[in-house]
Design a protein around this motif. Structure first.
Motif, mmCIF file in Angstrom:
data_model
loop_
_atom_site.group_PDB
_atom_site.id
_atom_site.type_symbol
_atom_site.label_atom_id
_atom_site.label_comp_id
_atom_site.label_asym_id
_atom_site.label_seq_id
_atom_site.Cartn_x
_atom_site.Cartn_y
_atom_site.Cartn_z
ATOM 1 N N ASP A 9 11.548 4.213 3.389
ATOM 2 C CA ASP A 9 11.439 4.731 2.035
ATOM 3 C C ASP A 9 10.650 6.040 2.075
ATOM 4 O O ASP A 9 9.587 6.099 2.704
ATOM 5 C CB ASP A 9 10.710 3.703 1.163
ATOM 6 N N PRO A 10 11.144 7.104 1.425
ATOM 7 C CA PRO A 10 10.434 8.389 1.467
ATOM 8 C C PRO A 10 8.981 8.306 1.002
ATOM 9 O O PRO A 10 8.102 8.980 1.549
ATOM 10 C CB PRO A 10 11.258 9.288 0.549
ATOM 11 N N GLY A 11 8.699 7.481 0.020
ATOM 12 C CA GLY A 11 7.327 7.322 -0.452
ATOM 13 C C GLY A 11 6.441 6.685 0.604
ATOM 14 O O GLY A 11 5.286 7.093 0.789
ATOM 15 N N ALA A 12 6.987 5.706 1.320
ATOM 16 C CA ALA A 12 6.220 5.053 2.381
ATOM 17 C C ALA A 12 5.949 6.023 3.526
ATOM 18 O O ALA A 12 4.859 6.024 4.103
ATOM 19 C CB ALA A 12 6.969 3.819 2.890
ATOM 20 N N VAL A 13 6.928 6.872 3.835
ATOM 21 C CA VAL A 13 6.745 7.882 4.880
ATOM 22 C C VAL A 13 5.654 8.870 4.464
ATOM 23 O O VAL A 13 4.756 9.181 5.249
ATOM 24 C CB VAL A 13 8.067 8.617 5.193
ATOM 25 N N ALA A 14 5.711 9.333 3.232
ATOM 26 C CA ALA A 14 4.709 10.281 2.739
ATOM 27 C C ALA A 14 3.309 9.665 2.759
ATOM 28 O O ALA A 14 2.340 10.313 3.164
ATOM 29 C CB ALA A 14 5.063 10.749 1.328
ATOM 30 N N ASP A 15 3.204 8.407 2.342
ATOM 31 C CA ASP A 15 1.900 7.733 2.345
ATOM 32 C C ASP A 15 1.365 7.580 3.769
ATOM 33 O O ASP A 15 0.181 7.832 4.024
ATOM 34 C CB ASP A 15 2.007 6.358 1.680
ATOM 35 N N ALA A 16 2.228 7.171 4.689
ATOM 36 C CA ALA A 16 1.804 6.990 6.084
ATOM 37 C C ALA A 16 1.392 8.326 6.695
ATOM 38 O O ALA A 16 0.397 8.402 7.421
ATOM 39 C CB ALA A 16 2.923 6.339 6.894
ATOM 40 N N ARG A 17 2.145 9.387 6.396
ATOM 41 C CA ARG A 17 1.782 10.714 6.911
ATOM 42 C C ARG A 17 0.447 11.175 6.342
ATOM 43 O O ARG A 17 -0.356 11.787 7.051
ATOM 44 C CB ARG A 17 2.879 11.728 6.593
ATOM 45 N N ALA A 18 0.191 10.886 5.073
ATOM 46 C CA ALA A 18 -1.085 11.278 4.454
ATOM 47 C C ALA A 18 -2.244 10.532 5.111
ATOM 48 O O ALA A 18 -3.284 11.132 5.398
ATOM 49 C CB ALA A 18 -1.047 11.004 2.954
ATOM 50 N N ARG A 19 -2.057 9.239 5.366
ATOM 51 C CA ARG A 19 -3.117 8.471 6.029
ATOM 52 C C ARG A 19 -3.330 8.970 7.462
ATOM 53 O O ARG A 19 -4.461 9.069 7.925
ATOM 54 C CB ARG A 19 -2.790 6.978 6.014
ATOM 55 N N LEU A 20 -2.257 9.318 8.128
ATOM 56 C CA LEU A 20 -2.350 9.855 9.488
ATOM 57 C C LEU A 20 -3.127 11.169 9.488
ATOM 58 O O LEU A 20 -4.024 11.371 10.305
ATOM 59 C CB LEU A 20 -0.949 10.054 10.061
ATOM 60 N N ALA A 21 -2.803 12.054 8.552
ATOM 61 C CA ALA A 21 -3.485 13.349 8.456
ATOM 62 C C ALA A 21 -4.970 13.180 8.147
ATOM 63 O O ALA A 21 -5.794 13.966 8.605
ATOM 64 C CB ALA A 21 -2.821 14.218 7.394
ATOM 65 N N ALA A 22 -5.301 12.143 7.394
ATOM 66 C CA ALA A 22 -6.694 11.897 7.023
ATOM 67 C C ALA A 22 -7.444 11.099 8.094
ATOM 68 O O ALA A 22 -8.643 10.860 7.960
ATOM 69 C CB ALA A 22 -6.752 11.145 5.693
ATOM 70 N N GLY A 23 -6.726 10.687 9.133
ATOM 71 C CA GLY A 23 -7.356 9.892 10.182
ATOM 72 C C GLY A 23 -7.623 8.462 9.769
ATOM 73 O O GLY A 23 -8.459 7.784 10.352
ATOM 74 N N GLU A 24 -6.919 7.999 8.749
ATOM 75 C CA GLU A 24 -7.135 6.657 8.203
ATOM 76 C C GLU A 24 -5.937 5.736 8.430
ATOM 77 O O GLU A 24 -5.765 4.761 7.724
ATOM 78 C CB GLU A 24 -7.426 6.765 6.709
ATOM 79 N N HIS A 25 -5.121 6.041 9.413
ATOM 80 C CA HIS A 25 -3.901 5.267 9.649
ATOM 81 C C HIS A 25 -4.177 4.048 10.515
ATOM 82 O O HIS A 25 -5.174 3.978 11.229
ATOM 83 C CB HIS A 25 -2.844 6.134 10.314
ATOM 84 N N GLY A 26 -3.256 3.119 10.431
ATOM 85 C CA GLY A 26 -3.317 1.923 11.252
ATOM 86 C C GLY A 26 -2.033 1.775 12.042
ATOM 87 O O GLY A 26 -1.136 2.623 11.983
ATOM 88 N N ARG A 27 -1.956 0.688 12.775
ATOM 89 C CA ARG A 27 -0.780 0.404 13.599
ATOM 90 C C ARG A 27 0.499 0.341 12.768
ATOM 91 O O ARG A 27 1.552 0.787 13.217
ATOM 92 C CB ARG A 27 -0.997 -0.933 14.303
ATOM 93 N N ALA A 28 0.412 -0.207 11.575
ATOM 94 C CA ALA A 28 1.593 -0.327 10.722
ATOM 95 C C ALA A 28 2.139 1.057 10.349
ATOM 96 O O ALA A 28 3.352 1.257 10.282
ATOM 97 C CB ALA A 28 1.274 -1.129 9.464
#
Length: 119
Positions: A9-28
């Motif tokens: 889902d484009p929204g899920a991709v955008a959210d995951a990319r934002a968390r990645l950019a902020a250094g707040e991403h997880g394995r999921a």
């Protein structure tokens, strides 16, 4: 497109990319982005002559050419999730990733540069 890969889902991709950019991403987030960008690549370069491996998340066979059915494919690209996402999103380039050893590519057609970035 392989059944195990599908566009997210484009929204899920955008959210995951934002968390990645902020250094707040997880394995999921990594799993979602890896599979999403492999699905994009499989859609843009359908085929089975190159196997792109992003352990432990997923692998995809792409690029037109000789199809393999058993054993090691004639061309393999292997890289970690962070490198795959960086290549897909133009954070790094194929030549940079190769030069720094972040990508291991062997065999005919193993150059993904013509297909990158993905979006």
């Amino acid at each position: 497109m392989p059944a195990h890969l599908r566009l997210a889902d484009p929204g899920a991709v955008a959210d995951a990319r934002a968390r990645l950019a902020a250094g707040e991403h997880g394995r999921a987030d990594l799993k979602l982005l890896v599979k999403h960008y492999l699905a994009v690549l499989a859609d843009r370069a359908p085929g089975a002559s190159v196997e792109v491996r992003v352990p432990p998340y997923a692998a995809a066979q792409v690029i037109p050419g000789v199809r393999h059915t058993r054993g090691t494919p004639p061309a393999v690209v292997e890289l970690d999730a962070d490198t795959w996402i960086a290549l897909a999103t133009a954070t790094t380039t194929w030549p940079e990733a190769l030069a720094t050893g972040r990508v291991r590519a062997s065999g005919e057609r193993a150059d993904l540069a013509p297909y990158l970035p993905l979006g």
